[in-house]
Motif scaffolding. Structure first.
Motif, PDB file in Angstrom:
ATOM      1  N   UNK A   1       0.838  -1.202   0.000  1.00  0.00           N
ATOM      2  CA  UNK A   1       0.000   0.000   0.000  1.00  0.00           C
ATOM      3  C   UNK A   1       0.871   1.249   0.000  1.00  0.00           C
ATOM      4  N   UNK A   2       0.508   2.198  -0.834  1.00  0.00           N
ATOM      5  CA  UNK A   2       1.249   3.447  -0.908  1.00  0.00           C
ATOM      6  C   UNK A   2       0.811   4.380   0.216  1.00  0.00           C
ATOM      7  N   UNK A   3       1.777   4.964   0.886  1.00  0.00           N
ATOM      8  CA  UNK A   3       1.482   5.996   1.885  1.00  0.00           C
ATOM      9  C   UNK A   3       2.334   7.204   1.547  1.00  0.00           C
ATOM     10  N   UNK A   4       1.697   8.202   0.947  1.00  0.00           N
ATOM     11  CA  UNK A   4       2.434   9.374   0.526  1.00  0.00           C
ATOM     12  C   UNK A   4       3.053  10.114   1.701  1.00  0.00           C
ATOM     13  N   UNK A   5       4.306  10.502   1.542  1.00  0.00           N
ATOM     14  CA  UNK A   5       4.979  11.269   2.576  1.00  0.00           C
ATOM     15  C   UNK A   5       4.262  12.600   2.787  1.00  0.00           C
ATOM     16  N   UNK A   6       3.731  13.159   1.706  1.00  0.00           N
ATOM     17  CA  UNK A   6       2.995  14.422   1.817  1.00  0.00           C
ATOM     18  C   UNK A   6       1.759  14.254   2.690  1.00  0.00           C
ATOM     19  N   UNK A   7       1.142  13.063   2.631  1.00  0.00           N
ATOM     20  CA  UNK A   7      -0.046  12.806   3.442  1.00  0.00           C
ATOM     21  C   UNK A   7       0.306  12.832   4.926  1.00  0.00           C
ATOM     22  N   UNK A   8       1.389  12.158   5.305  1.00  0.00           N
ATOM     23  CA  UNK A   8       1.814  12.172   6.704  1.00  0.00           C
ATOM     24  C   UNK A   8       2.167  13.586   7.155  1.00  0.00           C
ATOM     25  N   UNK A   9       2.874  14.304   6.291  1.00  0.00           N
ATOM     26  CA  UNK A   9       3.267  15.673   6.639  1.00  0.00           C
ATOM     27  C   UNK A   9       2.038  16.559   6.825  1.00  0.00           C
ATOM     28  N   UNK A  10       1.004  16.340   5.993  1.00  0.00           N
ATOM     29  CA  UNK A  10      -0.214  17.143   6.120  1.00  0.00           C
ATOM     30  C   UNK A  10      -0.952  16.813   7.414  1.00  0.00           C
ATOM     31  N   UNK A  11      -1.001  15.523   7.769  1.00  0.00           N
ATOM     32  CA  UNK A  11      -1.604  15.146   9.045  1.00  0.00           C
ATOM     33  C   UNK A  11      -0.888  15.830  10.198  1.00  0.00           C
ATOM     34  N   UNK A  12       0.437  15.855  10.128  1.00  0.00           N
ATOM     35  CA  UNK A  12       1.228  16.497  11.178  1.00  0.00           C
ATOM     36  C   UNK A  12       0.901  17.983  11.267  1.00  0.00           C
ATOM     37  N   UNK A  13       0.840  18.652  10.123  1.00  0.00           N
ATOM     38  CA  UNK A  13       0.539  20.091  10.124  1.00  0.00           C
ATOM     39  C   UNK A  13      -0.859  20.362  10.666  1.00  0.00           C
ATOM     40  N   UNK A  14      -1.819  19.540  10.253  1.00  0.00           N
ATOM     41  CA  UNK A  14      -3.210  19.800  10.620  1.00  0.00           C
ATOM     42  C   UNK A  14      -3.507  19.506  12.080  1.00  0.00           C
ATOM     43  N   UNK A  15      -2.893  18.458  12.625  1.00  0.00           N
ATOM     44  CA  UNK A  15      -3.255  18.022  13.978  1.00  0.00           C
ATOM     45  C   UNK A  15      -2.257  18.459  15.043  1.00  0.00           C
TER      46      UNK A  15
END
Length: 252
Positions: A81-95
């Motif tokens: 499964x692909x997990x985009x690094x940008x997705x993790x970074x966005x979760x970090x920024x948002x939460x």
């Protein structure tokens, strides 16, 4: 559910569903495509003392992370499964909260740490290990390990704001996560003194993270502070350790 039980994949379905909310004083976001895993992870988060929103798709998680205040985020990743690094970074920024990744493959562990993951656990996982990781993340550092720092510090034209976990210099602002700020605060309180990684971990987090995680936090801090062109920096001396060197020639 015994703590020695290991969970195995059992062919859950992927599909859109309404986020499941459970009562609890703390709130966690569970992101997992496999329905069976998603339900069990949510149950384990509940055992750790937090209610949950549970979603299957990354696309569902992003708006939730923007609109809801979370204390913990759990992201499950299956083999291939692909997990985009940008997705993790966005979760970090948002939460701005701790992120635990459950991963069937550790091929990109370092990259995921640097993108924002606080902990990475093997999947299938031991429920007791996940409960311990969640409790440690929600608890944060022990009272004896936190380095006290004034609400605001100004030094050599830079301003460090503990209330917002931000650093300001030359009209540029960098925002840090909770653990990134705790690490920077330690070095601010001990400028020009070298410490080995394990010594820093013991004093800041009371042995709750690994040296690899420490180095990932340090990499993220350096990357975030680089645009500020600060007249000082956290330096590494092989065989000696790490220090916030305040004696550097100012950057112009």
């Amino acid at each position: 559910m015994g703590e020695d039980l290991r969970l195995t994949r059992s062919g859950g379905r992927l599909g859109a569903e309404t986020p499941v909310r459970a009562p609890g004083p703390l709130r966690g976001l569970v992101i997992e495509r496999d329905q069976d895993y998603r339900e069990v992870i949510g149950f384990v988060v509940g055992l750790a003392g937090a209610g949950t929103d549970r979603v299957a798709a990354h696309e569902e998680a992003v708006p939730l992370s923007k609109d809801t205040s979370y204390d913990i985020v759990i992201v499950g990743i299956s083999q291939g499964e692909e997990l985009g690094i940008d997705f993790l970074a966005e979760l970090r920024r948002n939460t701005g909260c701790p992120i635990i990744v459950l991963d069937e493959s550790f091929d990109e562990a370092r990259t995921r740490y640097e993108a924002g993951a606080d902990q990475i656990l093997a999947k299938p996982f031991v429920p007791g290990a996940l409960i311990g990781a969640i409790k440690a993340a929600l608890r944060g550092p022990s009272p004896n390990s936190v380095v006290p720092v004034a609400t605001e510090i100004k030094v050599q034209g830079a301003r460090f704001d503990a209330a917002t976990r931000t650093v300001h210099h030359a009209n540029v602002t960098a925002s840090l996560s909770r653990r990134e700020w705790q690490l920077l605060a330690f070095f601010l309180a001990n400028t020009n003194r070298y410490y080995e990684a394990r010594d820093v971990i013991d004093q800041v987090w009371d042995r709750e993270i690994s040296t690899e995680q420490f180095r990932s936090y340090l990499t993220r801090i350096r990357r975030k502070l680089e645009p500020l062109r600060l007249p000082f920096q956290i330096v590494t001396r092989p065989g000696v350790g790490y220090a916030l060197n305040m004696d550097l020639t100012p950057v112009v």
